[in-house]
Scaffold this motif. Structure first.
Motif, mmCIF file in Angstrom:
data_model
loop_
_atom_site.group_PDB
_atom_site.id
_atom_site.type_symbol
_atom_site.label_atom_id
_atom_site.label_comp_id
_atom_site.label_asym_id
_atom_site.label_seq_id
_atom_site.Cartn_x
_atom_site.Cartn_y
_atom_site.Cartn_z
ATOM 1 N N ALA A 18 5.824 23.044 -62.168
ATOM 2 C CA ALA A 18 7.150 23.388 -61.640
ATOM 3 C C ALA A 18 7.425 22.515 -60.426
ATOM 4 O O ALA A 18 6.542 22.256 -59.612
ATOM 5 C CB ALA A 18 7.215 24.861 -61.276
ATOM 6 N N ALA A 20 10.272 21.489 -57.235
ATOM 7 C CA ALA A 20 11.473 21.675 -56.421
ATOM 8 C C ALA A 20 11.998 20.283 -56.075
ATOM 9 O O ALA A 20 11.220 19.347 -55.896
ATOM 10 C CB ALA A 20 11.144 22.437 -55.147
ATOM 11 N N ASP A 47 11.629 24.128 -63.030
ATOM 12 C CA ASP A 47 12.023 24.158 -61.628
ATOM 13 C C ASP A 47 11.256 25.286 -60.940
ATOM 14 O O ASP A 47 10.663 26.135 -61.595
ATOM 15 C CB ASP A 47 13.526 24.345 -61.471
ATOM 16 C CG ASP A 47 13.979 25.725 -61.897
ATOM 17 O OD1 ASP A 47 13.497 26.212 -62.936
ATOM 18 O OD2 ASP A 47 14.801 26.325 -61.194
ATOM 19 N N ARG A 48 11.254 25.283 -59.640
ATOM 20 C CA ARG A 48 10.521 26.305 -58.900
ATOM 21 C C ARG A 48 11.377 27.519 -58.597
ATOM 22 O O ARG A 48 11.044 28.318 -57.729
ATOM 23 C CB ARG A 48 9.951 25.717 -57.618
ATOM 24 C CG ARG A 48 8.835 24.747 -57.939
ATOM 25 C CD ARG A 48 7.808 24.520 -56.881
ATOM 26 N NE ARG A 48 8.010 25.110 -55.605
ATOM 27 C CZ ARG A 48 7.905 24.459 -54.462
ATOM 28 N NH1 ARG A 48 7.620 23.179 -54.453
ATOM 29 N NH2 ARG A 48 8.077 25.076 -53.320
ATOM 30 N N SER A 105 2.036 23.790 -59.891
ATOM 31 C CA SER A 105 3.135 24.758 -59.940
ATOM 32 C C SER A 105 3.988 24.731 -58.675
ATOM 33 O O SER A 105 4.957 25.483 -58.571
ATOM 34 C CB SER A 105 2.588 26.173 -60.149
ATOM 35 O OG SER A 105 1.762 26.538 -59.055
ATOM 36 N N GLN A 106 3.662 23.845 -57.734
ATOM 37 C CA GLN A 106 4.393 23.782 -56.469
ATOM 38 C C GLN A 106 4.784 22.359 -56.087
ATOM 39 O O GLN A 106 4.834 22.007 -54.909
ATOM 40 C CB GLN A 106 3.550 24.400 -55.346
ATOM 41 C CG GLN A 106 3.261 25.855 -55.563
ATOM 42 C CD GLN A 106 2.419 26.445 -54.451
ATOM 43 O OE1 GLN A 106 1.649 25.752 -53.802
ATOM 44 N NE2 GLN A 106 2.579 27.729 -54.233
ATOM 45 N N THR A 108 6.953 19.076 -55.252
ATOM 46 C CA THR A 108 8.233 18.824 -54.603
ATOM 47 C C THR A 108 8.558 17.347 -54.736
ATOM 48 O O THR A 108 7.748 16.495 -54.396
ATOM 49 C CB THR A 108 8.205 19.201 -53.106
ATOM 50 O OG1 THR A 108 7.885 20.581 -52.989
ATOM 51 C CG2 THR A 108 9.548 18.937 -52.455
#
Length: 126
Positions: A18, A20, A47-48, A105-106, A108
């Motif tokens: 995911a 951002a 997306d987050r 999962s984080q 950016t």
């Protein structure tokens, strides 16, 4: 274009990647690209879950010569590169990967400079 993201999501469903998307403040063109990328990612659950692609402040130590920066863990490099390849129809830029302990999962993606857009909507960086 979305077929690439669909295939990526199918291939990496178990990892639950995911991302951002963020952009530098005061840049309507960067905001436009961030919105397009966020919308595309959200269609495939990549997306987050952020409400919007709001600006974030400089965290220091960034390479401002890079158009786009992605933080990721070294072990996830191949997966992140495949995700960026799936997003390639939206922008033409060199992406700087910064290896740290960011989980898959984080992720950016930071748009560091304002792009220009071609007639067919491709974001290009000078």
């Amino acid at each position: 274009m979305l077929q690439r993201l669909s295939q990526f999501r199918a291939d990496y469903k178990q990892l639950a990647p995911a991302m951002a998307v963020r952009y530098q403040a005061d840049s309507p063109d960067s905001a436009k690209l961030a919105d397009v990328l966020t919308e595309a990612l959200s269609q495939y659950g990549l997306d987050r879950g952020n409400v919007s692609s709001k600006p974030i402040p400089d965290t220091g130590g960034e390479d401002w010569s890079a158009s786009i920066i992605v933080h990721t863990a070294q072990g996830d490099e191949e997966t992140v590169r495949r995700l960026l390849k799936a997003l390639a129809p939206y922008f033409s830029a060199q992406v700087l990967l910064i290896f740290d302990d960011t989980r898959i999962s984080q992720l950016t993606l930071r748009i560091m400079v304002a792009p220009a857009f071609t007639e067919d909507g491709l974001a290009v960086f000078r």
